[in-house]
Design an enzyme around this catalytic site. Structure first.
Site, PDB file in Angstrom:
ATOM      1  N   LYS A 158      68.221  44.375  20.962  1.00 41.21           N
ATOM      2  CA  LYS A 158      69.088  43.529  20.121  1.00 41.21           C
ATOM      3  C   LYS A 158      70.464  44.144  19.935  1.00 41.21           C
ATOM      4  O   LYS A 158      70.594  45.358  19.799  1.00 41.21           O
ATOM      5  CB  LYS A 158      68.450  43.349  18.732  1.00 41.21           C
ATOM      6  CG  LYS A 158      67.106  42.658  18.759  1.00 41.21           C
ATOM      7  CD  LYS A 158      66.446  42.649  17.386  1.00 41.21           C
ATOM      8  CE  LYS A 158      67.018  41.577  16.469  1.00 41.21           C
ATOM      9  NZ  LYS A 158      66.209  41.472  15.226  1.00 41.21           N
ATOM     10  N   TYR A 202      58.626  43.753  19.733  1.00 41.51           N
ATOM     11  CA  TYR A 202      58.734  42.293  19.811  1.00 41.51           C
ATOM     12  C   TYR A 202      57.458  41.706  19.219  1.00 41.51           C
ATOM     13  O   TYR A 202      56.348  41.976  19.704  1.00 41.51           O
ATOM     14  CB  TYR A 202      58.900  41.872  21.267  1.00 41.51           C
ATOM     15  CG  TYR A 202      59.002  40.382  21.479  1.00 41.51           C
ATOM     16  CD1 TYR A 202      60.144  39.686  21.098  1.00 41.51           C
ATOM     17  CD2 TYR A 202      57.956  39.670  22.077  1.00 41.51           C
ATOM     18  CE1 TYR A 202      60.247  38.321  21.297  1.00 41.51           C
ATOM     19  CE2 TYR A 202      58.060  38.303  22.288  1.00 41.51           C
ATOM     20  CZ  TYR A 202      59.204  37.632  21.896  1.00 41.51           C
ATOM     21  OH  TYR A 202      59.307  36.282  22.096  1.00 41.51           O
ATOM     22  N   ARG A 291      76.252  35.388   2.932  1.00 44.67           N
ATOM     23  CA  ARG A 291      76.992  34.129   2.718  1.00 44.67           C
ATOM     24  C   ARG A 291      75.984  33.029   2.388  1.00 44.67           C
ATOM     25  O   ARG A 291      74.784  33.276   2.397  1.00 44.67           O
ATOM     26  CB  ARG A 291      77.746  33.761   3.995  1.00 44.67           C
ATOM     27  CG  ARG A 291      76.813  33.778   5.198  1.00 44.67           C
ATOM     28  CD  ARG A 291      77.313  33.032   6.388  1.00 44.67           C
ATOM     29  NE  ARG A 291      76.505  33.279   7.559  1.00 44.67           N
ATOM     30  CZ  ARG A 291      75.358  32.692   7.846  1.00 44.67           C
ATOM     31  NH1 ARG A 291      74.826  31.794   7.024  1.00 44.67           N
ATOM     32  NH2 ARG A 291      74.695  32.985   8.955  1.00 44.67           N
TER      33      ARG A 291
HETATM   34  P1  ADP Z   1      70.718  36.528  14.752  1.00 43.43           P
HETATM   35  O1  ADP Z   1      71.621  37.259  13.798  1.00 43.43           O
HETATM   36  O2  ADP Z   1      71.267  36.461  16.138  1.00 43.43           O
HETATM   37  O3  ADP Z   1      70.251  35.223  14.213  1.00 43.43           O
HETATM   38  P2  ADP Z   1      68.177  37.805  13.975  1.00 43.43           P
HETATM   39  O4  ADP Z   1      67.947  39.274  13.930  1.00 43.43           O
HETATM   40  O5  ADP Z   1      68.332  37.106  12.670  1.00 43.43           O
HETATM   41  O6  ADP Z   1      69.437  37.503  14.919  1.00 43.43           O
HETATM   42  O7  ADP Z   1      67.015  37.118  14.775  1.00 43.43           O
HETATM   43  C1  ADP Z   1      67.055  35.744  15.094  1.00 43.43           C
HETATM   44  C2  ADP Z   1      65.681  35.296  15.548  1.00 43.43           C
HETATM   45  O8  ADP Z   1      65.255  36.083  16.683  1.00 43.43           O
HETATM   46  C3  ADP Z   1      64.584  35.469  14.525  1.00 43.43           C
HETATM   47  O9  ADP Z   1      64.502  34.399  13.614  1.00 43.43           O
HETATM   48  C4  ADP Z   1      63.372  35.522  15.426  1.00 43.43           C
HETATM   49  O10 ADP Z   1      63.070  34.237  15.890  1.00 43.43           O
HETATM   50  C5  ADP Z   1      63.868  36.316  16.630  1.00 43.43           C
HETATM   51  N1  ADP Z   1      63.584  37.762  16.481  1.00 43.43           N
HETATM   52  C6  ADP Z   1      64.382  38.702  15.937  1.00 43.43           C
HETATM   53  N2  ADP Z   1      63.780  39.920  15.934  1.00 43.43           N
HETATM   54  C7  ADP Z   1      62.568  39.759  16.501  1.00 43.43           C
HETATM   55  C8  ADP Z   1      61.448  40.640  16.818  1.00 43.43           C
HETATM   56  N3  ADP Z   1      61.484  41.945  16.541  1.00 43.43           N
HETATM   57  N4  ADP Z   1      60.348  40.093  17.403  1.00 43.43           N
HETATM   58  C9  ADP Z   1      60.297  38.766  17.717  1.00 43.43           C
HETATM   59  N5  ADP Z   1      61.313  37.902  17.463  1.00 43.43           N
HETATM   60  C10 ADP Z   1      62.429  38.370  16.869  1.00 43.43           C
END
Ligand code: ADP
Length: 447
Positions: A158, A202, A291
């Protein structure tokens, strides 16, 4: 209290904020790009200022232009809305140094939470559980390899500066790892100008559950329960609910208390959302949004609290008008995001609205800046409306939503309304039996 507020945004969220201001007796200033001169947020504002050409970079993201508009209209405060400059620490700081109030948290809180690595570190320090993963950024392939061997696959790479589901790649085995790492870094660099990435386990079947909080300048922090935003496509929310039907009352209370205590320790103020993944009875923090959220209306429906009004009140220095014990959760609410996109291919579908008929009646709320004759520009986010339905039980809520979706007419462009009409008939949706990958894994698998 403020006298006049500039709203540095467009579309339905600009209208939502304008309406809250009008209800409070505050004057509003709209800013807009050249292509938006006929937009509803411009029509309904008390004053408006054109701040540049269509491209966001030249208008809605142009800090100098927004501040100049604030100067010439002599406002007291600036509300950044959602997206655009709402999580830009430099903007928050400049608003204040120019003598206006930024309706949001401090620039420092935006900075810490805007970087997912520092956000995770801060949450760990105040006792919030996080998704297992690397401690900080991973800067080379060797380090990543040995970390992932230890953690086990699958893993998710990420972007530290990520948002909007961008800069994320799954690796299911050691063989996938290098390509996933390279792709995530390239996308992060292209989207956020920062190629720093980190790695997390994940999760295969989690729900996305987020907690709404609001804090004032006097040390009061209240949580307003949770929202379930598991129905997603490409990590983007499509359908949201409050409360989450998978949580028990005990879990809800424990989570809310944990979050409110942590937020108090941080000294945060304003509205905020703490996002978690929930799997096998455990919560794992993923990020905090500093926000208002797109899906805030469902929380308003089940608590009876006008979040934008409260946000403006606390920004002006007033204490919260309620305490935790005053917050009662009643009924169920669902929000459907209506995007100007083809309902199967999800290709953007800008263009002229030839007919527009919004649903109504008891328990139905529409947040949209559309009207017949309006042209949806190709330039901005595809969200053009939110259908928000509330009822005493989840079952009644789904029945009412089905009726409201049938009533809703938007002609001239493609929208995701037909997708929602299919979702509302789906057995898993009706049972509330889904996780964050469900929509793509089971519902859209043939599209
Ligand atoms: P963004 O800021 O791009 O929205 P997030 O960290 O909030 O990123 O994650 C967005 C989405 O990605 C989450 O709602 C989930 O669906 C997926 N996601 C994030 N981290 C994980 C993880 N460790 N395992 C599985 N899915 C994930």
């Amino acid at each position: 209290m403020f006298r006049k507020v500039l709203i540095a945004n467009r579309g339905e969220i600009a209208l939502r904020i304008q309406r809250a201001c009008a209800d409070m007796g505050l004057k509003t200033v709209a800013v807009h790009s050249e292509i938006d001169s006929n937009a509803m947020h411009v029509r309904l504002a008390d004053e408006s200022v054109c701040i540049g050409p269509a491209r966001s970079k030249d208008s809605y993201l142009n800090i100098q232009s927004v501040l100049s508009a604030a100067e010439i209209t002599n406002v007291d405060a600036i509300h950044p809305g959602v997206g655009f400059l709402s999580e830009n620490e430099r903007f928050a700081e400049m608003v204040e140094t120019h003598g206006f109030t930024f309706i949001g948290p401090t620039a420092e809180h935006i900075r810490v939470m805007g970087d997912k690595i520092t956000a995770k570190e801060m949450m760990i320090s105040v006792g919030i559980p996080v998704v297992p993963g690397s401690k900080g950024a991973v800067n080379d392939m060797e380090e990543l390899r040995s970390l992932c061997k230890e953690m086990g696959f699958p893993v998710l790479i990420k972007a530290a500066g990520g948002g909007g589901g961008k800069g994320m790649r799954v690796a299911r085995s050691l063989e996938d790892l290098e390509a996933a790492w390279r792709d995530a870094r390239n996308e992060a660099q292209a989207c956020f100008g920062n190629n720093e990435v980190y790695v997390e386990k994940y999760l295969e079947r989690p729900r996305h559950i987020e907690v709404q909080i609001i804090a004032d300048h006097h040390g009061n922090v209240v949580h307003l329960g949770e929202r379930d935003c598991s129905v997603q496509r490409r990590h983007q929310k499509i359908w949201e609910e409050a409360p989450c039907s998978a949580l028990s009352a005990k879990e809800r209370e424990a989570l809310g208390e944990l979050v409110a205590t942590a937020i108090k320790k941080i000294g945060y103020r304003g509205v905020g959302t703490i996002e978690f993944l929930y799997e096998d009875g455990k919560f794992y923090f993923i990020e905090m949004n500093t926000r208002l959220q797109v899906e805030h209306p469902i929380t308003e429906c089940v608590t009876g609290i006008d979040l934008v009004r409260e946000q403006i009140r606390v920004a002006s220095g007033l204490p919260l008008s309620f305490s935790q014990k005053d917050v009662e959760f009643k009924g169920h609410a669902i929000e459907c995001r209506i995007n100007a996109e083809h309902p199967e291919t999800f290709m953007p579908s800008p263009g002229k609205i030839t007919e527009y008929l919004a649903p109504g009646g008891y328990g139905v709320r529409v947040e949209s800046a559309l009207y017949a004759g309006y042209s949806v520009p190709p330039t901005y986010d595809s969200l053009v409306g939110k259908l928000v339905v509330t009822a005493q039980t989840r079952e009644e809520c789904i029945a009412r939503l089905r009726r409201a979706l049938q009533e809703y007419v938007i002609s001239g462009i493609e929208t995701t309304l037909p997708l929602h009409r299919l979702l509302v008939e789906n057995k898993e949706i009706q049972k509330g039996d889904f996780d964050i990958h469900w929509l793509e894994r089971e519902f859209l698998k043939n599209t």
